[in-house]
Design an enzyme around this catalytic site. Structure first.
Site, mmCIF file in Angstrom:
data_model
loop_
_atom_site.group_PDB
_atom_site.id
_atom_site.type_symbol
_atom_site.label_atom_id
_atom_site.label_comp_id
_atom_site.label_asym_id
_atom_site.label_seq_id
_atom_site.Cartn_x
_atom_site.Cartn_y
_atom_site.Cartn_z
ATOM 1 N N GLY A 1 -18.282 -47.564 4.482
ATOM 2 C CA GLY A 1 -17.564 -48.565 3.682
ATOM 3 C C GLY A 1 -18.383 -49.824 3.517
ATOM 4 N N GLY B 1 12.047 -37.901 -10.783
ATOM 5 C CA GLY B 1 11.039 -38.283 -11.765
ATOM 6 C C GLY B 1 10.613 -39.735 -11.620
ATOM 7 C CB THR C 1 -19.959 -40.547 9.235
ATOM 8 O OG1 THR C 1 -18.850 -40.837 10.076
ATOM 9 C CG2 THR C 1 -19.747 -39.220 8.533
ATOM 10 C CD GLU D 1 -12.194 -46.008 12.569
ATOM 11 O OE1 GLU D 1 -13.234 -46.318 11.973
ATOM 12 O OE2 GLU D 1 -12.025 -46.212 13.771
ATOM 13 C CG ASP E 1 -10.038 -33.984 11.461
ATOM 14 O OD1 ASP E 1 -9.926 -33.922 10.235
ATOM 15 O OD2 ASP E 1 -9.488 -33.196 12.259
#
Lengths: 650, 650
Positions: free
Chosen positions: A200, A432, A161, A455, A457
């Site tokens: 990564g 909550g 990428t 990996e 979209d």
């Protein structure tokens, strides 16, 4: 449960007694028997072993407060080293055949992901994907790197990428120009938009990257994307090399223990041998040589090895889905609010139809997707194994790759979106208390969130799947998977309707790109979704029909099948009316009342089904859903022991 | 835009020039003109003033990394003091009439929430809600507390919820028993399940709480829930008082700068005067005295003052929705990926129909909900104002409270769910870059998430609204708001169908509690949703029809109206078929193709509509959606300046 089964499953600890018992006793089957239908026993054994081992390691203790991002990264790096030392994956694993080896590694990944999602990504990227890429694209000359990644001598990453290009990999702009004088490739990043990013392990630790760049020979000819082994940092000092500008991308929504990084190369030189040359190489003189007539197509097939990454994500997403729904079911069984008599006892919220309808389809989905992802992985691994056993492997691979690619591309979005919605519904269904960090739903969500866009979209992947399906329609082929009448009709109707829409748009002068884009909404997007749901439900059904399924669990499997099936049909209801499969109230009413009554039927088994999806408490890590069911005592303990909770403000 | 308008709006800075200009120039209207339709000019002026003021305060600088939870709490406490010092709400505000005063405070809250959601909650809880509660339930004797909260002499909180009871306030178990000998109330918590919890400000800082407890007189008679002013900590030292066990609840999914706390009282004594006695009191001797025949009903009406809190949440949710969609639209206008010609230029992702369909309905919803929440707030404030001007105020209030309560109860879930879905869609639509903390979508989501369950759980609130509607149906009253044919039909069909289902279930022997619960799914839940959507779209339409709306913005308002309306109808499509309002393909196809073509039409105006929803960049705080449109340059700057980004690992 037969005695031999009891012995066999003794590695799975029983639940502690407590307020959930009254719910558990309502079930006519044993939760471990159901677990055996949903998961492979060898995989389970391995996962429980890993969990037991790591639970006692201080480095894997759960922290009550989120450490700083820097601290998280340090811990993950230490964990990565410890995992290697603990010999969780012994060297024998690498002597196994392809399929058992991969299964082993995937089970370890699942086990690690369930307790440390960042760590699992670090290892998957730094060891798994790196080794896969080397195997798919490299040759003998790269085996040092293969082994060094395994032994952690080098920390690795995969750089595809770029800042301005993710999905459209064809537009990657990093170049690798061959210089015959020095027999080197010159890696260069033209500008920041072409910086590799989101990589990564790259931000702080990677020493070697596989960089995807456009190969140019000295004659100025471009040969498309190739992978290169590129040194980034000195493995001893972690100092970066000159010509490499590398940095960390900063804080993210989740997975902060991974150091996602960016890198820019300035005329950075690497040896000729660092080109991964399985599909094509460059001679010392600078000539491009490929054994294949269509190297780009072959590269695509080789890259298909990355599909394993998507399957891994689906396995992880299934666990995330399971953990969320276990938390919601256990909480709903204990939490009481309101009741028929204003002054009488309150009833557990699991009694409310609305609550059942909000949660039980996800409980069913977790069961269905557990079996389905297992069989899909099997299908995938067998195709790859076949290709590797055959000398003409790559050609074989590119033949079978079409359908499996379509199926994985359709399923990764469906799995990850289902998990996303389940986490959110669980979070809201726990009120909550579900907002506490200690409930673990926030962590599940923030870590899972990345799966929706990395990996591949989700929206883009879905388009690839529907494109493949439409080609089959056009070629007159009907998917052999279509067995369920409604879904079969729906898929056929959507395919016909898309083909008609496209041809109509073309008649009106639209280009094919535009015509296809304008059938995504309501049509192609849904088609891909249904295709993957269809596969999931079919393979679940096959799992239920296996001869070794205990008779006692068959009725509950039937309910799970019904809930998931009706729920899927309900979510696509409009199309059934639109295509005149149904008209008037009765179809919707039948499906919906069946869904609601199946939820009602499942209620008495819900806690037990959740038990068979649940990992040990250490892994589930949720204060509101411990297996002892002591909801308020556990909350009390949590509140009283939060660091500094009772201390004065300073 | 006329010159006077231009002058008038000069307090809103223009956007910097950049790559978004080509998109902006496609619009035939001025974004500030549209902004004037969507928001009140006085409110805007105030918000821009607050933002300008705080942007230059170092204490309000945005941090690139998330500080530790403790640090966040400290910063928020300091910010709370600074806000008082900066005189953002000058004392004159308290001399204003009810409506302008409230508007002023709400606008300040919106401004603060947009930059520091935790701080806004701290002030809303510690000052706003506390003062509201005192005004509604207290008398002259409590005015010291009222003023002390204002001047920050005391830090306050409101303790209603208990560990085991949130929605069902009738089951609260804390007691306040009167001791006539010492003229004191003895506050007691029977066990941990009755500990007050989730109380904002209580964890670390509150010195005074209004505690809701069941009042018992010495004769053993219970008189139901009452509010008591209870000292928690010494305001000078922040030491807790003996008999009070108070602590912080630990880390949460978001809003970590608020110190949510729990507290248990052990026979803790407070003076008789600390009972909030507007609706009923206890004589020194211990007799209960109430001026009303039905004190519990009156208390309910008084508590209705809390509806202001829900309106505040809706205003905040609308801003969150707007910010998310601004981020998604700006990113989609700049980000390019793929294109019709493989080797030609790529196109911005905003060109894709699928992308438009994912984002534009939220763009339209942000516009619709901006106008609608304004008019709903008006309606609400006028009812309260009327009740306060009248000596018989409480009676008046309980008369008009029915419809406004139903409308707010239906709308709070609809607004907060719409924002929830918008954030998630925006996060995914921005791909990996949307996963960066610096994109701000993660923070928006984690902070917004609490709104789905606090101040009334969304699912429970929806039931209250549908219950009210069904009573109107049964009483033969049709809502005067119903003007849109489809939605009118849908609401009527749902109401009739629920009434029929309930009576059928009763005939079959179900009790009314069960019969009602079993009409929630598909029916009552949807009814409440549609009711609120209907109000929203109607009030948007009225805003568009106002005489001072610039003619140039009318066409875009029309598109926004269409997109939101078709989108709402599309989401409820099945019911139209189920009720035979439609059959065959044409209804769904007409609605959907209209929705898609309206999206297509809106495309050229989308960036400008986003501009009119957008706050200044400091407030939007998203690296991927700055108004200059310099997407990659801003990312580059972000990466290069992350603390330690380029430093070596240690």
């Amino acid at each position: 449960m037969s005695e031999s089964h009891t012995r066999e499953l003794s590695f799975i600890p029983d639940w502690p007694p407590g307020p959930l018992d009254s719910h558990r006793k309502q079930s006519a089957f044993d939760w471990k028997q159901l677990k055996l239908v949903l998961e492979d026993i060898n995989s389970l054994r391995l996962k429980y072993k890993v969990w037991k081992l790591l639970e006692s390691e201080p480095l894997f203790a759960k922290s009550k407060t989120t450490p700083s991002v820097d601290e998280q990264k340090k811990i993950a790096a230490q964990q990565m080293m410890l995992i290697a030392k603990l010999d969780i994956v012994p060297p024998e694993v690498y002597a196994m055949g392809y399929l058992p080896r991969y299964r082993f590694l995937m089970s370890v990944n699942e086990a690690l992901h369930a307790i440390c999602p960042s760590l699992s990504v670090k290892i998957a990227v730094g060891v798994g994907l790196f080794q896969n890429a080397l195997r798919a694209m490299g040759t003998e000359q790269h085996s040092w790197f293969y082994n060094a990644a395994w032994s952690r001598e080098i920390v690795t990453c995969l750089a595809i990428t770029e800042v301005a290009h993710g999905s459209n990999t064809k537009r990657i702009r990093t170049t690798a120009t061959y210089d015959p004088q020095n027999q080197e490739f010159i890696i260069n990043t033209p500008d920041f938009e072409a910086a590799k990013c989101w990589i990564g392990n790259l931000g702080k630790t990677a020493t070697t990257a596989i960089v995807f760049a456009n190969l140019f020979t000295p004659d100025g000819q471009g040969h498309g994307l190739h992978g290169f082994l590129v040194p980034i940092r000195n493995p001893l000092t972690l100092q970066t090399y000159p010509g490499v500008l590398v940095g960390d991308m900063g804080e993210k929504i989740g997975l902060n223990a991974i150091d996602n990084g960016f890198v820019m190369f300035t005329q950075y030189r690497i040896p000729r041998e660092n080109l991964l040359n399985r599909t094509g190489g460059v001679t010392p003189e600078g000539d491009y040589v490929s054994v294949f007539s269509e190297p780009s197509k072959i590269l695509g097939a080789a890259l298909e090895g990355f599909s394993a990454g998507r399957l891994g994500i689906m396995q992880e997403a299934t666990n995330t889905l399971a953990h969320s729904v276990v938390i919601a079911v256990r909480y709903a069984a204990i939490r009481k609010q309101f009741g028929p008599d204003k002054n009488g006892p309150e009833q557990p919220i699991i009694e409310y139809q609305l609550h059942q309808w909000r949660i039980f389809p996800y409980l069913a989905a977790a069961c269905v997707l557990k079996t389905s992802v297992y069989s899909l992985t099997d299908l995938y691994l067998k195709i790859i194994e076949k290709s590797q056993a055959n000398s003409n492997g790559i050609d074989l691979l590119s033949q079978s790759v079409g359908e499996i690619h379509a199926l994985v591309s359709a399923s990764k979005p469906m799995y990850t979106w289902t998990a996303r919605d389940a986490i959110q519904e669980a979070r809201e269904a726990c009120g909550g208390h579900g907002y506490l960090k200690a409930a673990n739903l926030g962590e599940l969500r923030n870590n899972h969130d990345a799966c929706l866009t990395y990996e591949g979209d989700n929206n883009v992947l879905g388009q690839q799947a529907s494109n493949w399906l439409l080609r089959q329609w056009t070629e007159g082929v009907q998917s052999p998977l279509v067995i369920n009448h409604c879904l079969e009709w729906l898929m056929c109707w959507l395919m016909r309707s898309i083909v008609e829409d496209v041809s109509l748009a073309k008649q009106k002068g639209a280009c094919s790109f535009e015509a296809k884009n304008n059938t995504q909404v309501y049509k192609a997007r849904d088609l891909a979704f249904i295709y993957s749901e269809f596969y999931a439900i079919s393979s679940f059904r096959l799992s239920c029909l296996k001869s070794d399924v205990a008779a006692s669990v068959k009725p509950v499997l039937e309910q799970i099948h019904r809930i998931y099936g009706f729920w899927v049909i309900d979510r696509h209801m409009v199309a059934f009316y639109q295509g005149s499969f149904a008209s008037g109230a009765s179809f919707a009413e039948t499906i919906r009342s069946n869904l609601l009554s199946s939820c009602q039927t499942l209620k008495s088994d819900a806690v037990t089904v959740a038990d068979s999806l649940a990992p040990p408490d250490y892994v589930l890590n949720s204060v509101i859903a411990k297996s002892d069911g002591l909801l308020y005592q556990n909350l009390q303990n949590e509140f009283m022991t939060n660091p500094g909770a009772l201390e004065r403000a300073t």
